[in-house]
Write a protein that holds these residues in place. Structure first.
Motif, mmCIF file in Angstrom:
data_model
loop_
_atom_site.group_PDB
_atom_site.id
_atom_site.type_symbol
_atom_site.label_atom_id
_atom_site.label_comp_id
_atom_site.label_asym_id
_atom_site.label_seq_id
_atom_site.Cartn_x
_atom_site.Cartn_y
_atom_site.Cartn_z
ATOM 1 N N ALA A 120 0.788 -64.188 89.148
ATOM 2 C CA ALA A 120 0.144 -62.946 88.712
ATOM 3 C C ALA A 120 -0.190 -62.063 89.903
ATOM 4 O O ALA A 120 0.076 -60.853 89.881
ATOM 5 C CB ALA A 120 -1.113 -63.258 87.903
ATOM 6 N N ASN A 121 -0.760 -62.657 90.949
ATOM 7 C CA ASN A 121 -1.090 -61.872 92.141
ATOM 8 C C ASN A 121 0.161 -61.263 92.760
ATOM 9 O O ASN A 121 0.156 -60.095 93.156
ATOM 10 C CB ASN A 121 -1.822 -62.737 93.172
ATOM 11 C CG ASN A 121 -3.234 -63.062 92.760
ATOM 12 O OD1 ASN A 121 -3.811 -62.419 91.890
ATOM 13 N ND2 ASN A 121 -3.800 -64.087 93.372
ATOM 14 N N GLN A 122 1.220 -62.042 92.829
ATOM 15 C CA GLN A 122 2.481 -61.538 93.387
ATOM 16 C C GLN A 122 3.023 -60.393 92.526
ATOM 17 O O GLN A 122 3.479 -59.379 93.046
ATOM 18 C CB GLN A 122 3.508 -62.660 93.472
ATOM 19 C CG GLN A 122 4.838 -62.230 94.039
ATOM 20 C CD GLN A 122 5.854 -63.371 94.037
ATOM 21 O OE1 GLN A 122 5.558 -64.488 93.638
ATOM 22 N NE2 GLN A 122 7.049 -63.062 94.481
ATOM 23 N N GLY A 123 2.945 -60.544 91.207
ATOM 24 C CA GLY A 123 3.415 -59.485 90.308
ATOM 25 C C GLY A 123 2.605 -58.212 90.441
ATOM 26 O O GLY A 123 3.163 -57.111 90.456
ATOM 27 N N VAL A 124 1.289 -58.341 90.532
ATOM 28 C CA VAL A 124 0.431 -57.160 90.713
ATOM 29 C C VAL A 124 0.764 -56.480 92.044
ATOM 30 O O VAL A 124 0.888 -55.249 92.111
ATOM 31 C CB VAL A 124 -1.066 -57.545 90.641
ATOM 32 C CG1 VAL A 124 -1.951 -56.399 91.108
ATOM 33 C CG2 VAL A 124 -1.432 -57.972 89.227
ATOM 34 N N ASP A 125 0.933 -57.273 93.084
ATOM 35 C CA ASP A 125 1.287 -56.702 94.386
ATOM 36 C C ASP A 125 2.632 -55.979 94.329
ATOM 37 O O ASP A 125 2.768 -54.847 94.779
ATOM 38 C CB ASP A 125 1.356 -57.790 95.457
ATOM 39 C CG ASP A 125 0.005 -58.371 95.804
ATOM 40 O OD1 ASP A 125 -1.026 -57.798 95.393
ATOM 41 O OD2 ASP A 125 -0.023 -59.431 96.463
ATOM 42 N N GLU A 126 3.629 -56.643 93.736
ATOM 43 C CA GLU A 126 4.996 -56.116 93.697
ATOM 44 C C GLU A 126 5.118 -54.864 92.827
ATOM 45 O O GLU A 126 5.771 -53.895 93.211
ATOM 46 C CB GLU A 126 5.932 -57.202 93.162
ATOM 47 C CG GLU A 126 7.367 -56.760 92.980
ATOM 48 C CD GLU A 126 8.230 -57.854 92.367
ATOM 49 O OE1 GLU A 126 9.358 -57.516 91.956
ATOM 50 O OE2 GLU A 126 7.789 -59.015 92.286
ATOM 51 N N HIS A 127 4.516 -54.885 91.667
ATOM 52 C CA HIS A 127 4.732 -53.810 90.705
ATOM 53 C C HIS A 127 3.660 -52.728 90.717
ATOM 54 O O HIS A 127 3.836 -51.681 90.099
ATOM 55 C CB HIS A 127 4.820 -54.387 89.285
ATOM 56 C CG HIS A 127 5.927 -55.367 89.113
ATOM 57 N ND1 HIS A 127 7.260 -55.039 89.289
ATOM 58 C CD2 HIS A 127 5.901 -56.691 88.811
ATOM 59 C CE1 HIS A 127 8.003 -56.105 89.081
ATOM 60 N NE2 HIS A 127 7.212 -57.122 88.793
ATOM 61 N N PHE A 128 2.547 -52.973 91.417
ATOM 62 C CA PHE A 128 1.453 -52.007 91.375
ATOM 63 C C PHE A 128 0.884 -51.701 92.754
ATOM 64 O O PHE A 128 1.034 -50.588 93.260
ATOM 65 C CB PHE A 128 0.354 -52.532 90.439
ATOM 66 C CG PHE A 128 -0.824 -51.623 90.300
ATOM 67 C CD1 PHE A 128 -0.731 -50.444 89.583
ATOM 68 C CD2 PHE A 128 -2.036 -51.936 90.892
ATOM 69 C CE1 PHE A 128 -1.819 -49.591 89.461
ATOM 70 C CE2 PHE A 128 -3.127 -51.097 90.779
ATOM 71 C CZ PHE A 128 -3.022 -49.926 90.067
ATOM 72 N N ALA A 129 0.222 -52.668 93.351
ATOM 73 C CA ALA A 129 -0.580 -52.410 94.556
ATOM 74 C C ALA A 129 0.232 -51.845 95.722
ATOM 75 O O ALA A 129 -0.252 -50.958 96.424
ATOM 76 C CB ALA A 129 -1.302 -53.691 94.988
ATOM 77 N N ARG A 130 1.427 -52.323 95.910
ATOM 78 C CA ARG A 130 2.196 -51.855 97.078
ATOM 79 C C ARG A 130 2.625 -50.396 96.970
ATOM 80 O O ARG A 130 3.057 -49.793 97.937
ATOM 81 C CB ARG A 130 3.402 -52.755 97.326
ATOM 82 C CG ARG A 130 4.562 -52.536 96.384
ATOM 83 C CD ARG A 130 5.696 -53.520 96.694
ATOM 84 N NE ARG A 130 6.823 -53.288 95.828
ATOM 85 C CZ ARG A 130 7.979 -52.810 96.246
ATOM 86 N NH1 ARG A 130 8.170 -52.526 97.526
ATOM 87 N NH2 ARG A 130 8.959 -52.640 95.394
ATOM 88 N N HIS A 131 2.493 -49.819 95.786
ATOM 89 C CA HIS A 131 2.895 -48.434 95.583
ATOM 90 C C HIS A 131 1.745 -47.443 95.777
ATOM 91 O O HIS A 131 1.935 -46.244 95.609
ATOM 92 C CB HIS A 131 3.495 -48.266 94.181
ATOM 93 C CG HIS A 131 4.671 -49.155 93.946
ATOM 94 N ND1 HIS A 131 5.905 -48.928 94.513
ATOM 95 C CD2 HIS A 131 4.781 -50.304 93.239
ATOM 96 C CE1 HIS A 131 6.743 -49.881 94.151
ATOM 97 N NE2 HIS A 131 6.079 -50.730 93.380
ATOM 98 N N LEU A 132 0.568 -47.968 96.118
ATOM 99 C CA LEU A 132 -0.615 -47.125 96.297
ATOM 100 C C LEU A 132 -1.171 -47.274 97.699
ATOM 101 O O LEU A 132 -1.238 -48.382 98.228
ATOM 102 C CB LEU A 132 -1.709 -47.535 95.305
ATOM 103 C CG LEU A 132 -1.382 -47.484 93.820
ATOM 104 C CD1 LEU A 132 -2.526 -48.083 93.020
ATOM 105 C CD2 LEU A 132 -1.088 -46.064 93.378
ATOM 106 N N SER A 133 -1.614 -46.154 98.263
ATOM 107 C CA SER A 133 -2.357 -46.232 99.519
ATOM 108 C C SER A 133 -3.764 -46.730 99.184
ATOM 109 O O SER A 133 -4.189 -46.710 98.021
ATOM 110 C CB SER A 133 -2.437 -44.858 100.187
ATOM 111 O OG SER A 133 -3.279 -44.000 99.437
ATOM 112 N N ALA A 134 -4.490 -47.129 100.203
ATOM 113 C CA ALA A 134 -5.870 -47.575 99.990
ATOM 114 C C ALA A 134 -6.705 -46.440 99.382
ATOM 115 O O ALA A 134 -7.523 -46.669 98.484
ATOM 116 C CB ALA A 134 -6.477 -48.051 101.305
ATOM 117 N N THR A 135 -6.483 -45.230 99.847
ATOM 118 C CA THR A 135 -7.222 -44.079 99.323
ATOM 119 C C THR A 135 -6.877 -43.841 97.859
ATOM 120 O O THR A 135 -7.768 -43.608 97.034
ATOM 121 C CB THR A 135 -6.917 -42.821 100.154
ATOM 122 O OG1 THR A 135 -7.291 -43.073 101.512
ATOM 123 C CG2 THR A 135 -7.656 -41.600 99.629
#
Length: 158
Positions: A120-135
């Motif tokens: 789940a963490n890998q999926g969230v990172d791959e499909h969501f989090a990596r596409h957003l800046s921290a801001t």
């Protein structure tokens, strides 16, 4: 109190809705497929196990669990029925209030949750989090929390 917004801001908010809606559907579908393919666990089951595993005793009243996973009481009951059959959770009656039923994670459910968490963490990172800046992530979180507050649901996710 709802802050006053200009008609331009209001229209931008309207335009954001279908993007948010489709993004959520697509991301949840992808995460569900990854979890099922990797560990044989549906996303809804993973979320229930996450909620239960986050509690010190691994249990929650059914009503509270239903609210925390955005299901009706009957929808949560049907989901828990299937998870009981899979030996991932159990139901226990409250000893002091016969109207309250608890959903409790089993040792097998904890193990399934542990196996699924990295997927789940890998999926969230791959499909969501990596596409957003921290801001962007911070602004999105703050904006969506305002929506949850306005809906009276913020305490469930804060």
């Amino acid at each position: 109190m709802i802050p006053e917004v200009s008609s331009e801001e209001f229209e931008q908010g309207r335009q954001a809705w279908p993007v948010l809606f489709r993004s959520c559907l697509i991301l949840m579908d992808r995460l569900d497929r990854q979890l099922q393919a990797s560990v044989g666990l549906q996303l809804a089951w993973f979320e229930v196990l996450s909620q239960l595993s986050s509690k010190p005793q691994g249990m929650m009243p059914m009503k509270q669990l239903a609210e925390s996973v955005c299901l009706t009481k009957s929808g949560a009951s049907r989901l828990i029925d299937r998870m009981v059959d899979a030996k991932l959770v159990e139901r226990h009656a409250c000893q002091t209030d016969g109207r309250v039923i608890y959903a409790c994670v089993t040792p097998q459910g904890r193990l399934a949750h542990e196996r699924a968490r990295s997927v789940a963490n890998q999926g969230v990172d791959e499909h969501f989090a990596r596409h957003l800046s921290a801001t962007e992530a911070k602004v999105m979180s703050e904006a969506l929390m305002r929506v949850l507050v306005a809906a009276g649901c913020a305490q469930r996710w804060s």
